[in-house]
Design an enzyme around this catalytic site. Sequence first.
Site, mmCIF file in Angstrom:
data_model
loop_
_atom_site.group_PDB
_atom_site.id
_atom_site.type_symbol
_atom_site.label_atom_id
_atom_site.label_comp_id
_atom_site.label_asym_id
_atom_site.label_seq_id
_atom_site.Cartn_x
_atom_site.Cartn_y
_atom_site.Cartn_z
ATOM 1 N N SER A 129 0.872 -1.188 0.000
ATOM 2 C CA SER A 129 0.000 0.000 0.000
ATOM 3 C C SER A 129 0.898 1.224 0.000
ATOM 4 O O SER A 129 2.049 1.161 0.480
ATOM 5 C CB SER A 129 -0.863 -0.008 1.266
ATOM 6 O OG SER A 129 -1.382 1.286 1.537
ATOM 7 N N TYR A 162 -1.181 -1.088 10.655
ATOM 8 C CA TYR A 162 -1.431 -1.421 9.246
ATOM 9 C C TYR A 162 -0.309 -0.882 8.349
ATOM 10 O O TYR A 162 0.272 -1.620 7.542
ATOM 11 C CB TYR A 162 -2.779 -0.843 8.795
ATOM 12 C CG TYR A 162 -3.043 -1.030 7.317
ATOM 13 C CD1 TYR A 162 -3.358 -2.282 6.802
ATOM 14 C CD2 TYR A 162 -2.960 0.046 6.426
ATOM 15 C CE1 TYR A 162 -3.583 -2.464 5.441
ATOM 16 C CE2 TYR A 162 -3.189 -0.122 5.071
ATOM 17 C CZ TYR A 162 -3.504 -1.376 4.583
ATOM 18 O OH TYR A 162 -3.710 -1.565 3.240
#
Length: 264
Positions: free
Chosen positions: A140, A153
Amino acid sequence: MIYKTALITGASTGIGAMFAQVLAAEGSHLVLVARSADKLHQLATDLEQQFGIQVCIIPQDLTQPDAALRVYEAIAQQGITVDLLVNNAGSGDYGEFGQRSHHRQSEMIKLNILSLVEMTHLVLPQMQQRQSGGIINIASITGFQPVPYLAVYAATKAFIIHFSEALWAENYQTGVKVLVVCPGPTRTDFFAVADMERNPGLMAAQTYEDSHRLVKQALKALSAGKSTLVTGGWKNQAIANGSRFTPRQWLAKLLEPTFRPPNS
Ligand SMILES: NC(=O)c1ccc[n+]([C@@H]2O[C@H](COP(=O)([O-])OP(=O)(O)OC[C@H]3O[C@@H](n4cnc5c(N)ncnc54)[C@H](OP(=O)(O)O)[C@@H]3O)[C@@H](O)[C@H]2O)c1
């Protein structure tokens, strides 16, 4: 390049399901892994009918101990060899670290990091022996800098970027291609699962990218032998590269009010 058989984790919805669609359309047989057996079954039936390929489904919670090994043994029993591995399964958890569930944070680390490393370790040696194959790891753009309120995350995605780029360097002369894909915001169930929809301002500020385009870009970059792909437009490129020229402490401080949950 057409891969004979592709294994996709997190294939029941979102980006993983799109990888399944695109690879099936290109003629790859598929192994689909996720927890939702009903969704996997429906997707498999649709793709087999539409494209005349074979699809094996493996309902498996990848946070369970030895989950990757169980997946690997299930396909080995059926004589399936993986030519392309797409480590896509992943989840997020939004909020102030100390206030979020310890259990959820641990499960996220197991899913985003441990299962990805174990899956890779199981299939890579065979690919190296055959001197062919591909591995796509989905990270990401959050992996390029610290992200307050997505602290764990974003850190799992930083791990995936570093891990994948190291494997790329170990393998670029072996015939095995390794690519890390770093998407920006993409409309999937991700935000609901991560509990981010409770911040409508943050949701509205995102520029969402198209998952079909993302998958096509990823497969093209893998064929070209690239190590890293930031998908989407200039905004994602700017975010991914911003940390190269800006002190990370400054960046983290700048992002804090943007990501701060409402009423905190
Ligand atoms: N959407 C975005 O904006 C975005 C941006 C950058 C990166 N990403 C990354 O892209 C990847 C795919 O996310 P997505 O956006 O497509 O989200 P999604 O729609 O929520 O899909 C997540 C997939 O992972 C599976 N999964 C979740 N927990 C699992 C578990 N314990 N065991 C096995 N499978 C599990 C889900 O299936 P089941 O629930 O059936 O298990 C689902 O198939 C993730 O790695 C995510 O971090 C997403």
